[in-house]
Scaffold this motif. Structure first.
Motif, PDB file in Angstrom:
ATOM      1  N   TRP A 198       0.865  -1.273  -0.174  1.00  0.00           N
ATOM      2  CA  TRP A 198       0.202   0.048  -0.161  1.00  0.00           C
ATOM      3  C   TRP A 198       1.014   1.213  -0.008  1.00  0.00           C
ATOM      4  O   TRP A 198       1.937   1.177   0.817  1.00  0.00           O
ATOM      5  N   ARG A 199       0.523   2.309  -0.784  1.00  0.00           N
ATOM      6  CA  ARG A 199       1.214   3.657  -1.024  1.00  0.00           C
ATOM      7  C   ARG A 199       0.084   4.596  -0.981  1.00  0.00           C
ATOM      8  O   ARG A 199      -1.014   4.387  -1.279  1.00  0.00           O
ATOM      9  N   PRO A 200       0.384   5.803  -0.324  1.00  0.00           N
ATOM     10  CA  PRO A 200      -0.526   6.927  -0.454  1.00  0.00           C
ATOM     11  C   PRO A 200      -0.929   6.921  -1.935  1.00  0.00           C
ATOM     12  O   PRO A 200      -0.250   7.331  -2.507  1.00  0.00           O
ATOM     13  N   HIS A 201      -2.323   7.275  -1.888  1.00  0.00           N
ATOM     14  CA  HIS A 201      -2.864   7.476  -3.466  1.00  0.00           C
ATOM     15  C   HIS A 201      -4.111   8.503  -3.138  1.00  0.00           C
ATOM     16  O   HIS A 201      -4.785   8.449  -2.197  1.00  0.00           O
ATOM     17  N   ARG A 202      -4.691   8.885  -4.374  1.00  0.00           N
ATOM     18  CA  ARG A 202      -5.959   9.643  -4.374  1.00  0.00           C
ATOM     19  C   ARG A 202      -7.081   8.595  -4.074  1.00  0.00           C
ATOM     20  O   ARG A 202      -7.032   7.448  -4.868  1.00  0.00           O
ATOM     21  N   PRO A 203      -8.055   8.761  -3.460  1.00  0.00           N
ATOM     22  CA  PRO A 203      -9.350   7.682  -3.247  1.00  0.00           C
ATOM     23  C   PRO A 203     -10.068   7.693  -4.636  1.00  0.00           C
ATOM     24  O   PRO A 203     -10.193   8.783  -5.342  1.00  0.00           O
ATOM     25  N   ARG A 204     -10.515   6.473  -4.724  1.00  0.00           N
ATOM     26  CA  ARG A 204     -11.261   6.327  -6.152  1.00  0.00           C
ATOM     27  C   ARG A 204     -12.638   6.879  -5.771  1.00  0.00           C
ATOM     28  O   ARG A 204     -13.402   7.080  -6.820  1.00  0.00           O
ATOM     29  N   GLY A 205     -13.361   6.838  -4.741  1.00  0.00           N
ATOM     30  CA  GLY A 205     -14.566   7.297  -4.375  1.00  0.00           C
ATOM     31  C   GLY A 205     -14.560   8.290  -3.124  1.00  0.00           C
ATOM     32  O   GLY A 205     -13.539   8.302  -2.450  1.00  0.00           O
ATOM     33  N   PRO A 206     -15.463   8.893  -2.961  1.00  0.00           N
ATOM     34  CA  PRO A 206     -15.882   9.800  -1.808  1.00  0.00           C
ATOM     35  C   PRO A 206     -15.661   9.062  -0.679  1.00  0.00           C
ATOM     36  O   PRO A 206     -16.422   8.004  -0.329  1.00  0.00           O
TER      37      PRO A 206
END
Length: 253
Positions: free
Chosen positions: A10-18
């Protein structure tokens, strides 16, 4: 920041949904129904029975029965007073009014033999009543209207089927005048396009007439193509002066 800080792939990323945690809500503004108490209880949760403590009843000011000070006589039982019968001597009552009831001598039982004992029939011949001259006011048999027992409308009876005989009809009988019957030409033929699939229809119009114009228009012979040929290009038409001069010459001829 090194790669040893994150565990796994796991790495920091933008969420796919709210995600609800990323947005601020109104907080405890929307109050859920309570789970305690009896009234306004959450309908989705079981509600236990509730009991209340009643208030102290007011003391009654009036007594409903005798108290301990009421003394019952010792000789009084549930069946009345105990002891031998007791009699008392009252004073002489006053003389009442004389009784008007008939005595035994006023009755005549022998006159009631016909009513109390069976007897043979007896007949008497009365004198003719000559004094009554009043007209008889009793309605006669013709005064009453008895419902008819014939026909389908009988009151209180089940009527049988009834039939009627009609008069002779002039249509279709042997006395009908067939000369007055409409012939085949009296009926109009129905268009088959009304009750069947209608085929396409075409119409032929009349010939269109030529326009009737009285103006002096130049004809095909009025143009001379060879006379106005130029080496650099093609140009069709005539000069206005040449056209007017040629028109005047044709009119003179």
């Amino acid at each position: 920041m090194g790669s040893d800080v994150w565990v796994g792939p796991w790495r920091p990323h933008r969420p796919r949904g709210p995600i609800a945690a990323l947005y601020g809500g109104p907080g405890p503004k929307y109050k859920l129904p309570t789970n305690t108490g009896y009234f306004l209880h959450d309908p989705s949760r079981p509600r236990a029975p509730a009991f209340t403590f009643g208030v102290r009843l007011p003391t009654q000011q009036t007594s409903c029965g005798p108290g301990p000070s009421h003394l019952v006589p010792a000789r009084m039982t549930v069946r009345g007073p105990d002891g031998t019968p007791a009699y008392s001597i009252y004073g002489r009552p006053r003389h009442a009014a004389p009784c008007l009831t008939p005595g035994p001598g006023r009755y005549f039982p022998e006159l009631a033999e016909n009513a109390t004992y069976p007897s043979a029939p007896r007949h008497t011949i009365a004198s003719r009543n000559w004094g009554t001259h009043a007209e008889n006011q009793t309605p006669g048999p013709g005064t009453y209207t008895v419902p008819s027992l014939l026909g389908p409308r009988v009151i209180g009876k089940v009527s049988a089927p009834t039939y009627s005989i009609c008069g002779r009809s002039a249509v279709g009988s042997f006395i009908e005048d067939l000369s007055k019957t409409p012939g085949p030409c009296a009926y109009h033929v129905v268009n088959p396009g009304i009750y069947k699939s209608r085929a396409p229809q075409f119409t032929m119009l009349a010939r269109t007439s030529l326009p009737q114009d009285n103006t002096l228009n130049p004809g095909p012979a009025a143009y001379n193509v060879d006379q106005h040929r130029k080496p650099r290009g093609w140009s069709f038409g005539t000069r206005h002066s040449d056209y007017l001069a040629r028109m005047v010459t044709d009119v003179d001829h």
